[in-house]
Design a protein around this motif. Structure first.
Motif, PDB file in Angstrom:
ATOM      1  N   GLY A  94       0.819  -1.208   0.000  1.00  0.00           N
ATOM      2  CA  GLY A  94       0.000   0.000   0.000  1.00  0.00           C
ATOM      3  C   GLY A  94       0.848   1.250   0.000  1.00  0.00           C
ATOM      4  O   GLY A  94       1.989   1.237   0.484  1.00  0.00           O
ATOM      5  N   TRP A  95       0.315   2.299  -0.578  1.00  0.00           N
ATOM      6  CA  TRP A  95       0.917   3.635  -0.509  1.00  0.00           C
ATOM      7  C   TRP A  95       0.030   4.504   0.369  1.00  0.00           C
ATOM      8  O   TRP A  95      -1.190   4.558   0.186  1.00  0.00           O
ATOM      9  N   PHE A  96       0.657   5.190   1.295  1.00  0.00           N
ATOM     10  CA  PHE A  96      -0.036   6.078   2.213  1.00  0.00           C
ATOM     11  C   PHE A  96       0.671   7.424   2.187  1.00  0.00           C
ATOM     12  O   PHE A  96       1.828   7.517   1.783  1.00  0.00           O
ATOM     13  N   ARG A  97      -0.012   8.460   2.616  1.00  0.00           N
ATOM     14  CA  ARG A  97       0.630   9.759   2.667  1.00  0.00           C
ATOM     15  C   ARG A  97       0.172  10.544   3.889  1.00  0.00           C
ATOM     16  O   ARG A  97      -0.919  10.317   4.396  1.00  0.00           O
ATOM     17  N   GLN A  98       1.027  11.425   4.325  1.00  0.00           N
ATOM     18  CA  GLN A  98       0.688  12.286   5.450  1.00  0.00           C
ATOM     19  C   GLN A  98       1.176  13.691   5.162  1.00  0.00           C
ATOM     20  O   GLN A  98       2.390  13.914   5.014  1.00  0.00           O
ATOM     21  N   ALA A  99       0.233  14.593   5.062  1.00  0.00           N
ATOM     22  CA  ALA A  99       0.552  16.005   4.839  1.00  0.00           C
ATOM     23  C   ALA A  99       0.755  16.687   6.190  1.00  0.00           C
ATOM     24  O   ALA A  99       0.244  16.221   7.211  1.00  0.00           O
ATOM     25  N   PRO A 100       1.472  17.797   6.202  1.00  0.00           N
ATOM     26  CA  PRO A 100       1.705  18.509   7.463  1.00  0.00           C
ATOM     27  C   PRO A 100       0.397  18.860   8.156  1.00  0.00           C
ATOM     28  O   PRO A 100      -0.511  19.418   7.540  1.00  0.00           O
ATOM     29  N   GLY A 101       0.287  18.507   9.427  1.00  0.00           N
ATOM     30  CA  GLY A 101      -0.894  18.836  10.205  1.00  0.00           C
ATOM     31  C   GLY A 101      -2.111  17.983   9.927  1.00  0.00           C
ATOM     32  O   GLY A 101      -3.189  18.265  10.459  1.00  0.00           O
ATOM     33  N   LYS A 102      -1.941  16.948   9.103  1.00  0.00           N
ATOM     34  CA  LYS A 102      -3.079  16.097   8.757  1.00  0.00           C
ATOM     35  C   LYS A 102      -2.809  14.656   9.139  1.00  0.00           C
ATOM     36  O   LYS A 102      -1.668  14.254   9.340  1.00  0.00           O
ATOM     37  N   GLU A 103      -3.880  13.886   9.207  1.00  0.00           N
ATOM     38  CA  GLU A 103      -3.734  12.475   9.502  1.00  0.00           C
ATOM     39  C   GLU A 103      -3.252  11.717   8.259  1.00  0.00           C
ATOM     40  O   GLU A 103      -3.452  12.153   7.123  1.00  0.00           O
ATOM     41  N   ARG A 104      -2.642  10.590   8.513  1.00  0.00           N
ATOM     42  CA  ARG A 104      -2.225   9.738   7.408  1.00  0.00           C
ATOM     43  C   ARG A 104      -3.450   9.211   6.667  1.00  0.00           C
ATOM     44  O   ARG A 104      -4.459   8.871   7.286  1.00  0.00           O
ATOM     45  N   GLU A 105      -3.333   9.137   5.334  1.00  0.00           N
ATOM     46  CA  GLU A 105      -4.433   8.597   4.548  1.00  0.00           C
ATOM     47  C   GLU A 105      -3.917   7.554   3.563  1.00  0.00           C
ATOM     48  O   GLU A 105      -2.783   7.640   3.081  1.00  0.00           O
ATOM     49  N   GLY A 106      -4.752   6.613   3.270  1.00  0.00           N
ATOM     50  CA  GLY A 106      -4.413   5.598   2.277  1.00  0.00           C
ATOM     51  C   GLY A 106      -4.579   6.161   0.890  1.00  0.00           C
ATOM     52  O   GLY A 106      -5.564   6.835   0.603  1.00  0.00           O
ATOM     53  N   VAL A 107      -3.612   5.923   0.031  1.00  0.00           N
ATOM     54  CA  VAL A 107      -3.631   6.439  -1.334  1.00  0.00           C
ATOM     55  C   VAL A 107      -3.956   5.332  -2.332  1.00  0.00           C
ATOM     56  O   VAL A 107      -4.824   5.502  -3.195  1.00  0.00           O
ATOM     57  N   SER A 108      -3.265   4.209  -2.220  1.00  0.00           N
ATOM     58  CA  SER A 108      -3.439   3.145  -3.198  1.00  0.00           C
ATOM     59  C   SER A 108      -2.976   1.826  -2.604  1.00  0.00           C
ATOM     60  O   SER A 108      -2.138   1.798  -1.704  1.00  0.00           O
ATOM     61  N   CYS A 109      -3.542   0.740  -3.113  1.00  0.00           N
ATOM     62  CA  CYS A 109      -3.150  -0.602  -2.690  1.00  0.00           C
ATOM     63  C   CYS A 109      -3.044  -1.483  -3.923  1.00  0.00           C
ATOM     64  O   CYS A 109      -3.744  -1.268  -4.918  1.00  0.00           O
ATOM     65  N   ILE A 110      -2.182  -2.487  -3.833  1.00  0.00           N
ATOM     66  CA  ILE A 110      -2.082  -3.478  -4.895  1.00  0.00           C
ATOM     67  C   ILE A 110      -1.905  -4.844  -4.246  1.00  0.00           C
ATOM     68  O   ILE A 110      -1.124  -5.012  -3.309  1.00  0.00           O
ATOM     69  N   SER A 111      -2.659  -5.815  -4.747  1.00  0.00           N
ATOM     70  CA  SER A 111      -2.597  -7.149  -4.171  1.00  0.00           C
ATOM     71  C   SER A 111      -1.327  -7.865  -4.619  1.00  0.00           C
ATOM     72  O   SER A 111      -0.594  -7.406  -5.493  1.00  0.00           O
ATOM     73  N   ARG A 112      -1.095  -9.031  -4.026  1.00  0.00           N
ATOM     74  CA  ARG A 112       0.161  -9.737  -4.266  1.00  0.00           C
ATOM     75  C   ARG A 112       0.375 -10.079  -5.733  1.00  0.00           C
ATOM     76  O   ARG A 112       1.510 -10.078  -6.213  1.00  0.00           O
TER      77      ARG A 112
END
Length: 123
Positions: free
Chosen positions: A35-53
Protein backbone atom coordinates in the motif's frame (compact mmCIF):
# COMPACT_ATOMS: atom_id res chain seq x y z
CA UNK A 1 12.73 -8.94 8.59
CA UNK A 2 11.23 -7.15 5.61
CA UNK A 3 12.65 -3.74 4.78
CA UNK A 4 10.94 -1.19 2.54
CA UNK A 5 12.71 1.80 1.03
CA UNK A 6 10.84 4.52 -0.84
CA UNK A 7 12.45 6.74 -3.47
CA UNK A 8 11.47 9.12 -6.23
CA UNK A 9 10.08 12.00 -4.23
CA UNK A 10 11.00 15.60 -4.87
CA UNK A 11 9.77 19.02 -5.90
CA UNK A 12 7.50 19.22 -8.92
CA UNK A 13 5.32 21.93 -10.39
CA UNK A 14 1.54 21.58 -10.47
CA UNK A 15 0.52 19.43 -13.40
CA UNK A 16 3.80 17.55 -13.34
CA UNK A 17 4.58 13.89 -12.75
CA UNK A 18 6.65 11.78 -10.42
CA UNK A 19 7.15 8.04 -10.07
CA UNK A 20 7.68 6.69 -6.61
CA UNK A 21 9.37 3.36 -6.03
CA UNK A 22 9.15 1.03 -3.07
CA UNK A 23 11.98 -1.47 -2.97
CA UNK A 24 11.60 -4.48 -0.71
CA UNK A 25 14.29 -6.68 0.76
CA UNK A 26 14.50 -9.27 3.46
CA UNK A 27 12.10 -11.88 2.20
CA UNK A 28 9.97 -12.55 -0.85
CA UNK A 29 7.62 -9.61 -1.27
CA UNK A 30 5.48 -11.21 -3.97
CA UNK A 31 3.51 -12.80 -1.15
CA UNK A 32 2.63 -9.39 0.16
CA UNK A 33 0.05 -6.77 -0.55
CA UNK A 34 1.59 -3.31 -0.84
CA UNK A 35 0.00 0.00 0.00
CA UNK A 36 0.92 3.64 -0.51
CA UNK A 37 -0.04 6.08 2.21
CA UNK A 38 0.63 9.76 2.67
CA UNK A 39 0.69 12.29 5.45
CA UNK A 40 0.55 16.00 4.84
CA UNK A 41 1.71 18.51 7.46
CA UNK A 42 -0.89 18.84 10.20
CA UNK A 43 -3.08 16.10 8.76
CA UNK A 44 -3.73 12.47 9.50
CA UNK A 45 -2.22 9.74 7.41
CA UNK A 46 -4.43 8.60 4.55
CA UNK A 47 -4.41 5.60 2.28
CA UNK A 48 -3.63 6.44 -1.33
CA UNK A 49 -3.44 3.14 -3.20
CA UNK A 50 -3.15 -0.60 -2.69
CA UNK A 51 -2.08 -3.48 -4.90
CA UNK A 52 -2.60 -7.15 -4.17
CA UNK A 53 0.16 -9.74 -4.27
CA UNK A 54 -0.54 -10.73 -7.89
CA UNK A 55 -1.67 -7.24 -8.96
CA UNK A 56 -5.14 -8.63 -9.57
CA UNK A 57 -6.71 -6.07 -7.25
CA UNK A 58 -5.95 -2.41 -6.90
CA UNK A 59 -7.46 0.43 -4.92
CA UNK A 60 -7.24 4.21 -5.19
CA UNK A 61 -8.62 6.84 -2.92
CA UNK A 62 -11.08 9.08 -4.74
CA UNK A 63 -8.82 12.13 -4.84
CA UNK A 64 -6.17 10.35 -6.94
CA UNK A 65 -8.33 8.21 -9.24
CA UNK A 66 -7.44 8.78 -12.88
CA UNK A 67 -4.15 10.47 -11.94
CA UNK A 68 -2.17 7.84 -10.01
CA UNK A 69 -1.34 4.30 -11.12
CA UNK A 70 0.09 1.58 -8.90
CA UNK A 71 2.05 -1.34 -10.35
CA UNK A 72 4.51 -3.94 -9.21
CA UNK A 73 7.43 -5.89 -10.62
CA UNK A 74 7.88 -8.90 -8.36
CA UNK A 75 11.03 -9.94 -10.22
CA UNK A 76 12.59 -6.66 -9.07
CA UNK A 77 10.91 -6.70 -5.65
CA UNK A 78 9.61 -3.23 -6.39
CA UNK A 79 6.25 -1.48 -6.38
CA UNK A 80 5.69 1.78 -8.21
CA UNK A 81 3.29 4.68 -7.87
CA UNK A 82 3.08 6.75 -11.03
CA UNK A 83 1.66 10.14 -10.15
CA UNK A 84 0.45 12.41 -12.95
CA UNK A 85 -1.33 15.76 -12.98
CA UNK A 86 -0.01 16.51 -9.54
CA UNK A 87 -1.74 19.12 -7.44
CA UNK A 88 -0.50 21.17 -4.47
CA UNK A 89 -2.81 19.13 -2.24
CA UNK A 90 -0.79 16.03 -3.13
CA UNK A 91 2.10 17.46 -1.12
CA UNK A 92 2.94 14.98 1.63
CA UNK A 93 5.37 12.39 2.85
CA UNK A 94 4.55 9.20 0.99
CA UNK A 95 5.05 5.84 2.66
CA UNK A 96 4.84 2.34 1.32
CA UNK A 97 3.74 -0.48 3.54
CA UNK A 98 3.39 -4.25 3.25
CA UNK A 99 1.20 -6.93 4.74
CA UNK A 100 0.22 -10.51 4.00
CA UNK A 101 -3.40 -9.54 3.62
CA UNK A 102 -4.78 -7.10 1.03
CA UNK A 103 -7.70 -6.22 3.29
CA UNK A 104 -5.30 -4.71 5.79
CA UNK A 105 -4.22 -2.19 3.19
CA UNK A 106 -7.70 -0.73 3.16
CA UNK A 107 -7.60 -0.18 6.92
CA UNK A 108 -3.95 0.87 7.16
CA UNK A 109 -3.16 -2.01 9.51
CA UNK A 110 0.03 -2.99 7.74
CA UNK A 111 2.85 -4.96 9.31
CA UNK A 112 5.83 -3.30 7.61
CA UNK A 113 6.47 0.36 6.81
CA UNK A 114 9.11 2.34 4.99
CA UNK A 115 10.47 5.64 6.24
CA UNK A 116 8.83 7.73 3.55
CA UNK A 117 9.76 10.07 0.72
CA UNK A 118 8.70 13.70 0.50
CA UNK A 119 6.66 14.93 -2.44
CA UNK A 120 6.24 18.68 -2.79
CA UNK A 121 3.99 20.11 -5.48
CA UNK A 122 4.55 23.83 -5.80
CA UNK A 123 5.23 26.49 -8.39
Amino acid sequence: QLQLVESGGGLVQPGGSLRLSCAASGFTPDYLAIGWFRQAPGKEREGVSCISRNAGSTYYTDSVKGRFTVSRDNAKNTVYLQMNSLKPEDTAVYYCAADRFYINCRTGAMDYWGKGTLVTVSS
